[in-house]
Design a protein around this motif. Structure first.
Motif, PDB file in Angstrom:
ATOM      1  N   UNK A 461     -52.812 -53.677  31.217  1.00 17.84           N
ATOM      2  CA  UNK A 461     -52.410 -53.172  29.908  1.00 17.84           C
ATOM      3  C   UNK A 461     -52.257 -51.655  29.894  1.00 17.84           C
ATOM      4  N   UNK A 462     -53.214 -50.934  30.536  1.00 20.62           N
ATOM      5  CA  UNK A 462     -53.137 -49.484  30.540  1.00 20.62           C
ATOM      6  C   UNK A 462     -51.892 -48.975  31.241  1.00 20.62           C
ATOM      7  N   UNK A 463     -51.586 -49.528  32.402  1.00 18.23           N
ATOM      8  CA  UNK A 463     -50.395 -49.102  33.140  1.00 18.23           C
ATOM      9  C   UNK A 463     -49.133 -49.540  32.403  1.00 18.23           C
ATOM     10  N   UNK A 464     -49.200 -50.668  31.686  1.00 19.34           N
ATOM     11  CA  UNK A 464     -48.044 -51.112  30.905  1.00 19.34           C
ATOM     12  C   UNK A 464     -47.669 -50.067  29.847  1.00 19.34           C
ATOM     13  N   UNK A 465     -48.681 -49.419  29.271  1.00 22.86           N
ATOM     14  CA  UNK A 465     -48.391 -48.376  28.279  1.00 22.86           C
ATOM     15  C   UNK A 465     -47.704 -47.183  28.936  1.00 22.86           C
ATOM     16  N   UNK A 466     -48.082 -46.888  30.180  1.00 20.78           N
ATOM     17  CA  UNK A 466     -47.407 -45.814  30.907  1.00 20.78           C
ATOM     18  C   UNK A 466     -45.940 -46.179  31.144  1.00 20.78           C
ATOM     19  N   UNK A 489     -47.913 -35.303  35.040  1.00 17.15           N
ATOM     20  CA  UNK A 489     -47.982 -36.728  35.411  1.00 17.15           C
ATOM     21  C   UNK A 489     -49.285 -37.106  36.106  1.00 17.15           C
ATOM     22  N   UNK A 490     -49.842 -36.192  36.898  1.00 19.56           N
ATOM     23  CA  UNK A 490     -51.081 -36.506  37.609  1.00 19.56           C
ATOM     24  C   UNK A 490     -52.252 -36.683  36.662  1.00 19.56           C
ATOM     25  N   UNK A 491     -52.227 -36.003  35.522  1.00 21.20           N
ATOM     26  CA  UNK A 491     -53.316 -36.112  34.556  1.00 21.20           C
ATOM     27  C   UNK A 491     -53.079 -37.248  33.560  1.00 21.20           C
ATOM     28  N   UNK A 492     -51.824 -37.396  33.094  1.00 19.54           N
ATOM     29  CA  UNK A 492     -51.543 -38.349  32.021  1.00 19.54           C
ATOM     30  C   UNK A 492     -51.377 -39.773  32.535  1.00 19.54           C
ATOM     31  N   UNK A 493     -50.872 -39.930  33.743  1.00 17.49           N
ATOM     32  CA  UNK A 493     -50.572 -41.256  34.288  1.00 17.49           C
ATOM     33  C   UNK A 493     -51.550 -41.619  35.392  1.00 17.49           C
ATOM     34  N   UNK A 494     -51.834 -42.915  35.514  1.00 16.35           N
ATOM     35  CA  UNK A 494     -52.765 -43.386  36.544  1.00 16.35           C
ATOM     36  C   UNK A 494     -52.056 -44.088  37.697  1.00 16.35           C
ATOM     37  N   UNK A 495     -50.851 -44.589  37.454  1.00 20.75           N
ATOM     38  CA  UNK A 495     -50.099 -45.299  38.480  1.00 20.75           C
ATOM     39  C   UNK A 495     -49.352 -44.314  39.377  1.00 20.75           C
ATOM     40  N   UNK A 496     -49.539 -44.472  40.673  1.00 24.18           N
ATOM     41  CA  UNK A 496     -48.874 -43.580  41.612  1.00 24.18           C
ATOM     42  C   UNK A 496     -47.361 -43.652  41.519  1.00 24.18           C
ATOM     43  N   UNK A 498     -45.563 -44.642  38.947  1.00 26.17           N
ATOM     44  CA  UNK A 498     -45.088 -44.111  37.672  1.00 26.17           C
ATOM     45  C   UNK A 498     -45.172 -42.578  37.650  1.00 26.17           C
ATOM     46  N   UNK A 499     -46.129 -42.001  38.386  1.00 31.40           N
ATOM     47  CA  UNK A 499     -46.153 -40.535  38.516  1.00 31.40           C
ATOM     48  C   UNK A 499     -44.893 -40.054  39.229  1.00 31.40           C
ATOM     49  N   UNK A 500     -44.530 -40.765  40.308  1.00 33.24           N
ATOM     50  CA  UNK A 500     -43.310 -40.405  41.037  1.00 33.24           C
ATOM     51  C   UNK A 500     -42.082 -40.605  40.156  1.00 33.24           C
ATOM     52  N   UNK A 501     -42.100 -41.687  39.375  1.00 30.58           N
ATOM     53  CA  UNK A 501     -40.964 -41.958  38.479  1.00 30.58           C
ATOM     54  C   UNK A 501     -40.833 -40.872  37.428  1.00 30.58           C
ATOM     55  N   UNK A 502     -41.976 -40.411  36.878  1.00 27.94           N
ATOM     56  CA  UNK A 502     -41.931 -39.366  35.850  1.00 27.94           C
ATOM     57  C   UNK A 502     -41.320 -38.087  36.422  1.00 27.94           C
ATOM     58  N   UNK A 503     -41.709 -37.734  37.650  1.00 27.15           N
ATOM     59  CA  UNK A 503     -41.166 -36.512  38.265  1.00 27.15           C
ATOM     60  C   UNK A 503     -39.671 -36.669  38.549  1.00 27.15           C
ATOM     61  N   UNK A 504     -39.280 -37.886  38.973  1.00 28.38           N
ATOM     62  CA  UNK A 504     -37.865 -38.095  39.279  1.00 28.38           C
ATOM     63  C   UNK A 504     -37.010 -38.059  38.008  1.00 28.38           C
ATOM     64  N   UNK A 505     -37.501 -38.709  36.938  1.00 31.76           N
ATOM     65  CA  UNK A 505     -36.709 -38.822  35.707  1.00 31.76           C
ATOM     66  C   UNK A 505     -36.613 -37.484  34.982  1.00 31.76           C
ATOM     67  N   UNK A 506     -37.678 -36.673  35.062  1.00 33.43           N
ATOM     68  CA  UNK A 506     -37.668 -35.370  34.381  1.00 33.43           C
ATOM     69  C   UNK A 506     -36.440 -34.569  34.815  1.00 33.43           C
ATOM     70  N   UNK A 507     -35.662 -34.143  33.841  1.00 30.83           N
ATOM     71  CA  UNK A 507     -34.458 -33.387  34.153  1.00 30.83           C
ATOM     72  C   UNK A 507     -33.231 -34.245  34.337  1.00 30.83           C
ATOM     73  N   UNK A 508     -33.406 -35.583  34.460  1.00 32.19           N
ATOM     74  CA  UNK A 508     -32.238 -36.452  34.594  1.00 32.19           C
ATOM     75  C   UNK A 508     -32.403 -37.722  33.752  1.00 32.19           C
ATOM     76  N   UNK A 509     -32.986 -37.568  32.548  1.00 31.33           N
ATOM     77  CA  UNK A 509     -33.191 -38.745  31.681  1.00 31.33           C
ATOM     78  C   UNK A 509     -31.867 -39.387  31.281  1.00 31.33           C
ATOM     79  N   UNK A 510     -30.768 -38.610  31.281  1.00 34.87           N
ATOM     80  CA  UNK A 510     -29.467 -39.186  30.919  1.00 34.87           C
ATOM     81  C   UNK A 510     -28.885 -40.020  32.058  1.00 34.87           C
ATOM     82  N   UNK A 511     -29.321 -39.783  33.301  1.00 34.96           N
ATOM     83  CA  UNK A 511     -28.811 -40.552  34.452  1.00 34.96           C
ATOM     84  C   UNK A 511     -29.951 -40.750  35.449  1.00 34.96           C
TER      85      UNK A 511
END
Length: 597
Positions: A461-466, A489-496, A498-511
């Motif tokens: 459930x916790x990772x699902x919220x992330x 991402x390292x502080x807010x997210x617990x899934x490795x 999803x941390x990588x996904x957050x860094x990848x998506x940042x700056x390219x949320x439109x694509x």
């Protein structure tokens, strides 16, 4: 959707007696002014660390860190959403809810639903009274007694009887001011084929089992025939404005609270099965009313419990129903277990023949779904031939491959090796030769779930919220980009991943699918899944995104507080203060979202 005024919410909160509300779940003792303590209803403990402040309408567990107000308590203990919790508390503490200004069409729809609920409630009371008072219903009373059902149980479930006359409900309802069109919409009458324009009672000479929603409002009926030549044996309310059979769980209004407390729900097939289990003291039982389990029903169950115990008839149809249930629950949080019943028996018959203790003992000895499935395959295997054993291994490979390394898995492997007369090494080699493409991912209770090997694995459930937060960032490119830049991402997210996904998506949320690294297949799968979820997210807003971020921020602070306690840190008070500020922000944003619905 009905929208209630902010004043209504405040009046409900003010009317709630927190001691009375919480005492329904755990015993409380006074510990000073505005202070009560008891054993936490949300986790197992011996020393009471659950604190209630009645005047503040607030609870907090020093053990598991659960906390909240009356609405939170209702949502957690009874599996309700906020609107359901508000309505349930208003009913319990006698508060009349006021709706915000509605457009005429919405007001008309709400008033119509209220009239249909009132009509069905009147019909339920009439059928119930007729069962106990009418001479015509004597056969029905005898039949129900023969099933071992007590009068108290039948009255609790509002079981009734529909008279043989063609117009009893029709005439009485017309006299009460209801129209024929409303009677048709409620499913209480049907049109005459021989005489167009005329209507007559849909249910006649039948035992009536009312099916209610979580608040106890009757939505429709299941009606059992009392004559041998009466067809069909069970006649249900047709799907309509209020009643949708695929969404209904018979007895959910009575089973929800005890099931939420125990974390377990017992699923049976028929109406009398539900009544028999409740009478035996197994209060968390609901029925699927003789149909296959649906996704809507699974969603309702998953909101309340984490364990689903299948107590279906011990025949081929019942066993097939259990396999279908496993497929439908794939991807949900539900752990499936199976209650073993004697061949050819249903729960109600078992209680009538062997007593309530026998059924309780069988429920307590329920087995993981994987164990049931393995045994079912072995029972129909011709172990005398090499071909039969090969077929069994082929069937068992995805089942056993779905069970994670555990004592259960080792026990099942030993059982299979013994029954197929294979050495452990031979069985392991044969299982491995089945190939990874034949092995499904882990499902509820370790059961097999048909799924692609490359599907994103199930998450808690916790990772699902992330995941939900990141999907909203993609669904709202501009606010999402700003939110991702602002977080660590390292502080807010617990899934490795999803941390990588957050860094990848940042700056390219439109694509977000652009520039994916070729050497990280897991990241590519997760980002593709986030894009797909964003596409079907429906009505999204910056407020909803902020609410999702705040939920993760609250979880981060909870982790920080636990870490500080374990390390003997001195900043717990500051962290707790910050968490309270975030909690208030969550309530504020949640209230705005509620008003916007």
């Amino acid at each position: 959707m009905t929208r209630y005024t902010a004043d209504s919410r405040d009046r409900v909160r003010g009317a709630v007696d927190m001691v009375a509300l919480v005492s329904a779940r755990t015993e409380l003792r006074r510990a000073g002014v505005n202070s009560y303590f008891g054993v936490c209803p949300f986790h197992e403990e011996r020393t009471g660390s659950f604190h209630v402040r009645p005047e503040d309408k607030y609870y907090h567990c020093f053990g598991c860190q659960a906390y909240g107000d009356p609405f939170d308590f209702m949502m957690e203990t009874e599996g309700l959403d906020f609107k359901g919790a508000l309505e349930a508390l208003a009913d319990r503490f006698g508060v009349t809810l006021e709706t915000e200004a509605e457009d005429p069409a919405a007001a008309s729809r709400r008033l119509r639903r209220e009239r249909l609920h009132s009509l069905l409630g009147r019909a339920t009371a009439y059928y119930a009274r007729y069962l106990w008072e009418a001479r015509e219903a004597a056969g029905a009373r005898e039949y129900l007694r023969g099933r071992g059902l007590s009068e108290q149980t039948l009255r609790t479930f509002r079981v009734g009887y529909a008279p043989s006359a063609w117009d009893r409900v029709l005439t009485a309802s017309r006299g009460a001011g209801f129209t024929d069109e409303e009677l048709l919409a409620a499913g209480l009458v049907q049109r005459s084929k021989a005489r167009p324009g005329q209507v007559y009672d849909r249910f006649r000479e039948r035992i009536m089992f009312p099916s209610a929603d979580a608040r106890g409002r009757v939505l429709g009926f299941g009606a059992r025939a009392m004559r041998e030549n009466q067809r069909p044996k069970y006649l249900n309310t047709s799907d309509g404005e209020l009643y949708h059979k695929g969404s209904q769980l018979f007895g959910i209004d009575l089973a929800r609270a005890p099931a939420a407390r125990s974390g377990r729900m017992i699923l049976v097939e028929g109406y009398t099965d539900v009544l028999a289990l409740h009478q035996a003291g197994l209060l968390g039982a609901v029925g699927i009313m003789g149909t296959a389990l649906t996704e809507d029903q699974v969603r309702e169950l998953a909101r309340v419990v984490s364990v689903l115990e299948l107590c279906l008839d011990a025949d081929r149809a019942g066993q097939d129903a259990m396999l279908r249930a496993a497929r439908v629950t794939a991807g949900s949080k539900l752990e499936l277990r199976v209650v073993p019943l004697p061949e050819g028996s249903d729960p109600a018959e078992l209680v009538a023949r062997e007593g309530a203790d026998a059924l309780r003992a069988r429920v307590e000895s329920s087995v993981p779904f994987a164990a049931f499935h393995v045994e079912r395959i072995l029972q129909r295997t011709d172990a005398r031939s090499a071909e039969g054993r090969d077929r069994a291994v082929a069937e068992l490979a995805p089942v056993l491959g779905a069970v994670p390394p555990s004592v259960l898995r080792e026990d099942l492997l030993r059982r299979v090796a013994g029954r197929l007369e294979l050495s452990d090494a031979t069985l392991a080699r044969l299982m491995a030769s089945a190939g990874p493409s034949k092995v499904g991912r882990r499902g509820p209770g370790g059961g097999p779930q048909a799924a692609a090997v490359k599907e994103v694995p199930m998450i808690d459930q916790g990772v699902r919220k992330e995941r939900d937060f990141l999907a909203l960032c993609v669904a709202l490119p501009e606010p999402g980009a700003a939110a991702l830049v602002a977080i660590d991402p390292d502080e807010l997210l617990t899934s490795g991943v999803f941390r990588r996904a957050a860094r990848h998506i940042a700056g390219r949320t439109a694509s977000p699918l652009a520039d994916l690294p070729g050497d990280d297949e897991e990241l590519a799968r997760v980002v593709a899944d986030l894009v797909a979820r964003a596409g079907r997210a429906g009505d999204v807003s910056a407020e909803r995104l902020e609410h999702a971020r705040l939920i993760l921020e609250q979880a981060r602070l909870d982790r920080a507080i636990r870490r500080a306690r374990g390390q003997g840190g001195m900043d717990i008070a500051a962290l707790a203060h910050e968490r309270e500020r975030v909690r208030e922000a969550i309530l504020e944003v949640g209230a705005r979202l509620e008003r916007a619905v």
